[in-house]
Design a protein around this motif. Structure first.
Motif, PDB file in Angstrom:
ATOM      1  N   GLY A  79      18.093  49.126  33.548  1.00 17.60           N
ATOM      2  CA  GLY A  79      19.153  49.989  33.037  1.00 17.60           C
ATOM      3  C   GLY A  79      18.697  51.052  32.065  1.00 17.60           C
ATOM      4  N   LYS A 139      21.853  51.173  29.857  1.00 15.02           N
ATOM      5  CA  LYS A 139      23.051  50.405  30.226  1.00 15.02           C
ATOM      6  C   LYS A 139      22.728  48.981  30.628  1.00 15.02           C
ATOM      7  N   GLY A 140      21.537  48.535  30.258  1.00 14.98           N
ATOM      8  CA  GLY A 140      21.168  47.194  30.735  1.00 14.98           C
ATOM      9  C   GLY A 140      20.795  46.242  29.631  1.00 14.98           C
TER      10      GLY A 140
END
Lengths: 586, 586
Positions: free
Chosen positions: A100, A118-119
């Motif tokens: 991410g 986003k991870g």
């Protein structure tokens, strides 16, 4: 803005400077790629994120991922996305994604433009069982399955390589050239006619023109992964020295590549291509008379071929490209896929935790590791010259004909109908299993003794077709995969199926665009294009390194020779074969 | 009327006598075939015709051609059609048809029933350039293209054959049996798991169940040529001794077949099957780190396989059947076509004499010789036992999903959807290039560590599909080719895809009929069927004997192993390889 300069080698002057024709940028240099992956480390936010993820900065391994093109104004500069992995406790960092986290970098200014993260909650998969090196295996787990086996030629090889590039073998001769972008270029392939003893033209030039590798995950850290390995990374630039005895058999000859570094300095890529004779125990032709006739006949000829091989390691993936020449006039072009998957981190450790497994975009290969579904398309430029440069493209279509009841006890049979393509659009072919055709490149001005036009046919294989939306930005750039077969009028500027400038190209210089000009192609100097396709849904056997998967297509003589060109070759006899002893006893 | 007798081997008594179940007759015996071709010679009309055609009766060579079934009452007896050729000045009589002359013979009474002669004006093609024997070639025309080349194993082979039938090699073991009808039967194939060391079931039994070879000419002397070589002629009965050094490499092991003659006497077909290790210079897996990462890694493993081979010469055609076992768990089944075309006589000597070449039903190969268009379908019975007998058939379908604009910059991607076939009709598969699927045989009760069901997938190849009218009598008999893939519930009587009694069968005992019963197949003992197909439009290179054309399909582990099963195998090293000298210098 890209500058395409034309240089007059005699006067050493730039004669044309073109900045306006096309979108896109040239193939990245190795120096640019190596520099790009270091850029994020100079960014404090990035380093903080890495440490937060529990990764020591010294364990970081990063890759430069081509960005594609998605129509935003911010894309009007040379870009690269950098994604990183943990190389702690394994050389196979590809299996340990820091999921991410994508860093957008300006390839020219070497600045971080954007960090997308986003991870954060996704763990980094474990290193255990990912190292594939022989030296890293535990001795008690090594599987020595087989005793030594080797292809032996005690009288030496049957081919020669003249002037470092001209290969002569059996009834073939052709020129071989390592190329930074294409990998290997085979040119001026000619085969000797057994009746006249003359060499006859088959192919003026053949090479891997472009690859297209779209991944099937539309999320933030994955949607842009739609590689075009030749135009973006340089298929030849990524070809490393072959491993003697393992990449090629003992009897191989090796050829170096000579390329230019970013500053123009020439350098040698040693052992980039190998040439060897292969004998797998196969049969070139045979016939035994059967018990019905009672005739005592058994005539069999072994099949020996000549293979030209290179292997490109475009980061994780390894592509093995073989050009295989047979004495019966057939050329087989084979693509093998091995190397390491591009995987996605996940918090799942077992499929039973997943409510909708089909939304994984792939297969859970190990705890926290998803092998993402992707396609591979490898498009070949095949400038055929069948007995001369002017050829036509002939479709031989097989269709059912219904008989009327009093015509025959049979209700139906298949009939072959031949159509010569007049223009390029006539030669845009989507393969159809239930409307089958043969695809011949013929010389309409040259016929066999009994009047058939001489030709070579393309025998498709690896027929997976791209199913993406034709208006999807990656598919527009990879529009050369919209058909499996195309035939274009020869144009020296149309060599690269995805366009000359592929990085961030917008698709206006692809094979699809050229073909839609619909130029006449009958009895002209024509180029045949074929795309080998693979759909790859990963499975656990692909972890941590993939057993080779191969597909191939053939260029095969069809009424090119008057008759079987290897009718008069002798069988093997025991007295010709070598006498061998085990190495240990030598 | 056929009698199917069931015998109790203990009591030596017939326990069941079935005369009513099916149309059709059993496989012809070699003795019947040999006798049938002599019957026309006892007919004065026939002999007169032959002499009128200018053929000496001593030069006659005749073939028994199966008649098929076309729904006429006269067909209610065992029939054979005999067609003859001139063998004057060539052993390749197949190239010298006495065109249009068909003799209908009663196979039981050995009487001529009918002589059809519609080809009186068609010349018999010349013998020149048809003999393919090495001994018949003129010495100055022999092409010695290559120096000796051989696969050598100085420490001996890596396989053993126990009890004459049980083959053990690398991580495989399986049983091998020559069979009069199927050719070769591979059974109880098991592969060793590298993690546990245990052998695991893969396939209970696999064999060539039936062939279907319809010719595409509806005229009188050709319409009935729709061979079903296993059930009519006996695929194993037609397999002759293999030629050492040419049919198989020097390192091969040979196995005999033991069959029963027409009167029950056992006889030996020597060297009918060979087993050998093959190394073609291919790569089992590889990875090189590329210039971007700068890591010094080059790990490559050579690919060595074990091949089981037989070759059946069903009159003119030669079928080479290979079962190839790979150490990564893959089984490749390959069919090679070579031998001699079935050709048609014609008065044409050049294509320029033909007003509608598409009405030739084929290609003019030489003066007065047409190679008639035909198909080959080879249907395999694959009784898979993936980790036990109860399995399911899972389709993994790839389909395009459209994204909405705010979801992703990508407009589309491919998604895999899995469906387990509940009943047989769910598993009738016509392959589709634009609606692709993977086809898994899974064990639904056994999962890998991360939860994937263990499986093997069928990877299709040779995907030509039969396009005949489904109501055409030959297609009804060959209805097992209506789909490329079928899965049936195991039934011991359902071994032969065209039915137990194939000669003149009417198609009521085919795989298509069994499958239409639509039995449940989920988590059952199931049989997978796959048909390899070839469309063959002959070309001049096929004259007078055909270079081998091959196609194959694979049975490939898919989440069967926890990870790459050959990760821990060592690379080749020079000190392992043999020391060889030329035979002449030994």
């Amino acid at each position: 803005m890209s500058h395409v300069l034309t240089v007059d080698l005699t006067t050493r002057e730039v004669t044309v400077e073109d900045t306006a024709s096309h979108s896109g940028y040239p193939t990245m240099t190795l120096e640019e790629m190596s520099a790009a992956i270091l850029v994020p480390l100079m960014n404090a936010d990035f380093n903080r994120t890495i440490v937060q993820r529990g990764v020591d900065l010294t364990d970081l391994a990063c890759l430069p991922i081509s960005t594609g093109w998605y129509g935003k104004v911010e894309e009007n500069r040379r870009l690269i996305k950098v994604q990183c992995y943990s190389a702690k406790d394994t050389v196979n960092f590809y299996m340990r994604p820091i999921e991410g986290l994508t860093v957008l970098v300006d390839l020219d200014t070497r600045q971080v433009l954007e960090i997308s993260d986003k991870g954060g909650s996704i763990p980094i998969p474990k290193a255990a069982n990912t190292d594939y090196r022989y030296s890293a295996q535990k001795p008690n787990q090594v599987l020595k399955l087989l005793k030594p086996i080797s292809i032996e030629q005690p009288n030496g090889p049957s081919f020669t390589v003249e002037d470092d590039h001209l290969v002569k073998w059996a009834n073939w001769e052709f020129h071989l050239k390592p190329d930074a972008r294409a990998g290997v270029i085979v040119s001026r392939a000619k085969v000797r006619d057994p009746n006249t003893g003359e060499f006859r033209d088959v192919m003026y030039k053949g090479f891997t023109s472009e690859l297209f590798v779209p991944y099937m995950d539309p999320t933030d850290a994955w949607y842009f992964k739609t590689y075009m390995d030749a135009g973006e990374y340089g298929f030849g630039l990524q070809a490393m020295p072959l491993d003697p005895l393992n990449d090629c058999p003992r009897n191989a000859y090796y050829m170096d590549g000579v390329f230019a570094a970013a500053d123009g300095t020439p350098y040698v890529r040693s052992n980039m291509v190998c040439v060897f004779e292969s004998y797998a125990g196969d049969i070139a032709w045979r016939h035994t008379e059967c018990p019905i006739t009672g005739m005592q006949i058994r005539e069999v000829r072994p099949k020996v071929t000549l293979v030209v091989r290179m292997a490109a390691s475009v980061a994780n993936y390894d592509y093995i490209i073989d050009w295989e020449f047979q004495t019966d006039g057939l050329i087989r072009v084979k693509v093998g896929l091995s190397g390491i998957l591009m995987v996605k981190g996940t918090s799942y450790e077992n499929v039973n935790q997943v409510s909708s497994p089909e939304n994984l975009h792939g297969t859970l290969l190990s705890e926290n590791v998803i092998g993402v579904i992707h396609d591979h398309y490898v498009t070949f430029h095949l400038d055929m010259d069948v007995d001369g440069s002017d050829n036509s493209f002939l479709k031989v279509n097989l269709q059912r004909v219904q008989n009327s009841p009093n015509e025959s006890p049979r209700k139906s049979y298949l009939k072959a109908t031949k159509t010569v393509a007049k223009t390029e659009k006539d030669a845009q072919v989507k393969l159809k299993l239930y409307d089958p055709s043969e695809f011949h490149v013929i010389n309409p001005t040259k016929r066999t003794r009994v009047g058939n036009p001489v030709g070579y046919k393309l025998v498709p294989g690896g027929t997976a077709a791209s199913l993406l939306d034709l208006d999807d930005p990656p598919q527009k750039r990879g529009a050369f995969t919209n058909n499996q077969i195309w035939v274009t009028s020869y144009n020296r500027s149309e060599q690269w199926a995805g366009g000359l400038l592929v990085c961030q190209s917008q698709g206006e210089d692809t094979l699809a665009v050229w073909s839609d000009r619909d130029r006449p192609i009958e009895n002209k100097d024509i180029v045949l294009w074929y795309t080998l396709g693979f759909h790859h849904v990963p499975c656990q056997e692909d972890f941590p390194i993939m057993p080779t998967v191969s597909s191939s297509f053939d260029l095969k003589p069809v009424n090119f020779f008057e008759s079987n060109p290897i009718l008069r070759t002798p069988p093997n006899v025991e007295t010709d074969l070598p006498v061998c002893v085990a190495a240990a006893s030598a």
